[in-house]
Design an enzyme around this catalytic site. Sequence first.
Site, PDB file in Angstrom:
ATOM      1  N   PRO A   1       0.815  -1.227   0.000  1.00 58.89           N
ATOM      2  CA  PRO A   1       0.000   0.000   0.000  1.00 58.89           C
ATOM      3  C   PRO A   1       0.842   1.268   0.000  1.00 58.89           C
ATOM      4  O   PRO A   1       0.472   2.272  -0.611  1.00 58.89           O
ATOM      5  CB  PRO A   1      -0.811  -0.129   1.292  1.00 58.89           C
ATOM      6  CG  PRO A   1      -0.807  -1.584   1.613  1.00 58.89           C
ATOM      7  CD  PRO A   1       0.515  -2.090   1.146  1.00 58.89           C
TER       8      PRO A   1
ATOM      9  N   ASP B   1      12.380 -13.002   8.440  1.00 56.23           N
ATOM     10  CA  ASP B   1      12.317 -13.258   9.880  1.00 56.23           C
ATOM     11  C   ASP B   1      11.437 -14.453  10.259  1.00 56.23           C
ATOM     12  O   ASP B   1      11.106 -14.631  11.431  1.00 56.23           O
ATOM     13  CB  ASP B   1      11.837 -12.018  10.647  1.00 56.23           C
ATOM     14  CG  ASP B   1      12.828 -10.875  10.559  1.00 56.23           C
ATOM     15  OD1 ASP B   1      14.045 -11.164  10.490  1.00 56.23           O
ATOM     16  OD2 ASP B   1      12.407  -9.710  10.543  1.00 56.23           O
TER      17      ASP B   1
END
Length: 516
Positions: free
Chosen positions: A53, A114
Amino acid sequence: MSQTFRDPQGGGSLIVAWQAKSRSILIVGGGSVAAGRVFNALEADACVTVVAPELCPELEYRASAKQITWHPRKFEDGDLKTADMVLTAIGDAAESRRIADLCHTLRIPVNAADINDLCDFWFMSTHRDHSVQIAVSTNSKAPRLANRIRRQIASALPRGTGLAVDKIGNLRKRIREADSKPENSKRRMTWLTQLCDYWPIEQLAKLDNDNIDLLLDAYVQNHDPQSVHIPNDAMSLSSSSGMPSPVLRGQMEDTPAVMETRKGRLVLVGAGVGDPELLTVRAHNVLKQADIVLADKLIPEPVLDIIKCEIYTARKFPGVATEAQEDLYRRGLEELAKGKCVVRLKQGDPFVYGRGGEEILFFRQHGYEAEVVPGLTSAINGPGLCGIPVTHRGVADQVLVLSGANRNGDLPTVPSYLATRTLVILMAVKRLSQVVELLRDRDFPADLPVAIVERAGCADQRTVRGTLETIVDVVEQAGHNAPGLIVAGHAVNLLSNAAIQDHFLDPTTSGLQSTE
């Protein structure tokens, strides 16, 4: 049956160099981690699409420059239709897992930042020098340590390694064009192997078109690469190993008497704080006159780039500093005995915790008196370049400069706290927590401003700020880029109180917000 083959160790990764040119790589996310992934993909000439976005400033630039395709929205399943690889870098672990599951179903390689158990592959700590790429993996166990290992490997490479590879690639292409017969492939390989194994890398890096023409002619005439002589003015006489160049050895042996009778010149030069424009005019002139430069390990590349002669670098790592210093002494005496102009290039100012005095005494004992060209010391000018005036009227009327380790490796002796004093400690960031405890013991207040000044004078200089109470945690989050120094005192925040200043870091890095 006796065993003659190695048993696999297991627990590793299959290390490959993936050919990503013109492949479609989809990156989900628009933050600083995504920006790093985008850069790596672009360096591999991939076609990059970003779905997010919003974008961080770096990705906004790349979108405006049409380096990437940006879809300003959240991920949709249909985005996978044309993807050859997917990289997710978003904070929503559930969505990352959903995207990874889709990729696994479609057999699309995926990496989720991660979340190791979702990854088909990991990114490694990489060093890039032209066509040379070196990657270090700890198999996700210690990525920060991988950076340290990579830096040590890169620092051990001869200068010009990447250029040498490009020059050999050019020569290899020309040889294949001149002798394209398949049955001669073994001859081509043998000849190039001898060249690569025999010549110093530094000299391969200095090959120009005329030199490559000479080598190509030697191959065509079926001459051994060891017999090729490059004109004396085209290359340095010695390599970083300290041994005379084999391709020039014959020319050196023609004039032994001259080399034995001349007396060398020794100049001790301070390299200052990192920017070659901050070198003194005299330092510039001396570096141009040098036959060889004996340089400290942490001399920044922009300073080394202005040097045209051979550079012999001290490999001063913890535990071998004494051996490295003795190696520099040995090489210096060898070159001075040949009548060379030897420049000993030291970081900062040679006499501010730089062992400059010790070196002068050593060479004096061997009959050589050093000229001294001072340099800007990081103790004063480093903080200044990063916006910290170590003295300021009404705030700090004195400066105390200490080394982070005395001759025995111990922390310095620090006097009791004085509010009007700025304390500068060199070579101690790696022992920051111990330094903080030492200052607390000397009644330094917990809210005293503290800054870590990193790589002052270099293009990537950075200042990380906190207080005596918070600075250890701040540095742990932000990381540290050596070399650096510690500044403590009320002058630290006079010109800025930003938690972190670094135009190479996204302001949200580790949650540290910058007001600048």
